[in-house]
Write a protein that holds these residues in place. Structure first.
Motif: not given
Length: 179
Positions: A52-59
């Motif tokens: 909901e806050y931004g683009n998620l990326y996997s660590d």
């Protein structure tokens, strides 16, 4: 403005969540595996909610944009930042997207803010923090102030997040300034 916000497995996930709510601009988000577990434990919130806050990326995605110096961000904030993550960054270990992105921020001369939350600190931890401060990172311990008689947990969290926003040059009304 584009910001990269990373959340690691240090206690204090509430700081990172409040930062994501308050931070103005485009946000990219990375959460370590331990950060996901601590988030669920401390808040009951699942990792997917952060989309909901931004683009998620996997660590573990070292092909994500922030792994490259050609990807422009204005600042990276690791909030909270575990001492393990800080030690890896301090010693040039870039074995995850979080540590690689921090390494990129340092080498490209971009703002890197590490919101540490450990106490007490060993000599090794202090030396790692000093090394990063000398390299251009901002070490911002989650040490809330009590200047204006903050009484609630939310007010204490707001104080720290306000200090982060101050470092980024963003206006806010999260705490009353000392006059």
């Amino acid at each position: 403005m584009r910001y990269l916000v990373a959340i690691t497995g240090a206690s204090g996930i509430c700081y990172g969540l409040k930062l994501l709510e308050a931070l103005q601009g485009e946000k990219e988000i990375i959460v370590s595996e331990t950060g996901k577990a601590v988030m669920k434990h401390e808040t009951g919130i699942g990792y997917e909610k952060l989309s909901e806050y931004g683009n998620l990326y996997s660590d573990d995605d070292l092909f994500a944009p922030s792994a490259s110096g050609t990807h422009k961000i204005d600042a990276m904030i690791i909030c909270p930042c575990s001492q393990s993550t800080l030690a890896k960054i301090s010693n040039g270990i870039a074995d995850s997207l979080i540590t690689r992105s921090a390494s990129v921020a340092l080498k490209e001369g971009r703002k890197l803010i590490l919101v540490t939350r450990e106490t007490p600190l060993s000599v090794i931890m202090l030396e790692n923090e000093l090394k990063l401060a000398k390299s251009g990172a901002t070490i911002l311990p989650a040490s809330p102030g009590f200047y204006k008689n903050q009484h609630t947990l939310e007010e204490l969290i707001d104080f720290i997040v306000g200090k982060i926003l101050d470092q980024l040059g963003q206006n806010h009304e999260l705490f009353e300034r000392w006059e």
